[in-house]
Design an enzyme around this catalytic site. Sequence first.
Site, short mmCIF file in Angstrom:
data_model
loop_
_atom_site.label_atom_id
_atom_site.label_comp_id
_atom_site.label_asym_id
_atom_site.label_seq_id
_atom_site.Cartn_x
_atom_site.Cartn_y
_atom_site.Cartn_z
N MET A 59 0.89 -1.29 -0.07
CA MET A 59 0.06 -0.09 -0.12
C MET A 59 1.05 1.46 0.21
SD MET A 59 -3.39 -0.94 2.23
CE MET A 59 -2.74 -0.69 3.72
N ASP B 262 2.39 -9.37 9.34
CA ASP B 262 1.06 -9.36 9.21
C ASP B 262 0.68 -10.84 9.10
OD1 ASP B 262 0.19 -6.54 9.12
OD2 ASP B 262 1.67 -6.51 7.62
N GLU C 277 5.79 -11.48 7.33
CA GLU C 277 5.28 -12.05 8.55
C GLU C 277 4.81 -11.19 9.56
OE1 GLU C 277 8.64 -14.75 10.16
OE2 GLU C 277 8.07 -16.15 8.40
N HIS D 53 9.12 -3.41 3.54
CA HIS D 53 8.74 -3.51 2.16
C HIS D 53 9.89 -4.03 1.04
CE1 HIS D 53 5.55 -0.68 3.53
NE2 HIS D 53 4.77 -1.57 3.19
#
Length: 274
Positions: free
Chosen positions: A26, A146, A144, A33
Amino acid sequence: MRIARTLPELRAALAALGARTFVPTMGALHEGHLALITAAATSGLPVAASIFVNPLQFGPSEDFNRYPRDEAGDLAKLASAGCALAWLPDVSIMYPADAATTITVAGPATRWEGELRPGHFAGVATVVAKLFGQVQPRAAYFGEKDWQQIQVISRMVQDLPLSVEVVPVPTVREPDGLALSSRNRFLSPADRRLAPALQSALRDTARRLNAGEDAATATAAGRFALNRAGLTPDYFALVHANSLEPLDALATPARLLTAARCGPVRLLDNIPVG
Ligand code: AMP
């Protein structure tokens, strides 16, 4: 790095790329990321990444409008991480007005974030299914951090079934243990000093469980530690790592899972145990 903003641009870019891996995001990118991009690149295939702030996974009282956005900065980070393609769809591409299909989820989506954020995982599953359909990757890489999200997506891929491999990537942390998150920028300096308590409570609880303490006592101590540190836990639980069902006693595979409010920010974290 190629940039695609429309479906024809995406199709042309994918044809030039050949087989690929995929990292959905996002935006408001950080080292967590970029670790996904690096992990995806180890496959030897070119990496496609998407940036799309998905309205469907935000509740009505959540922070969709305030979610951080920095397209120029994100594109520079993706390019320097070695990403081959950035897919930047807008809402009308992902959710055309006549769209009639969404994904519903149960099983690992039921508890924890699923209970506190009704509709969240249905929104995640729907956008990820669409992104998989658009990008058609061999493998997709997820953090991981999330953990529950990975279980929901893995179950969707198994159930539908979709031909993509879901690859988990370990959580990237600050030196004091706080998991990197796009929302950490909203922590005040005072809250930022409290935030590492989440990781230390998880580690202490894992030690207690590994030493044989029962799950109810060990997780109660974890919740107490968070409260004492000034955080407000939403949950702090020992769960089966894949079904996300609570465990009464340590079993394999198990995960300690927590979410806690720290000032205006909800922090999520989890670690393996057992
Ligand atoms: P988001 O942009 O928050 O939707 O996250 C996109 C992907 O990055 C998800 O797979 C997240 O789990 C992953 N991610 C977010 N933070 C971290 C982190 N600290 N370490 C590893 N992966 C992360």
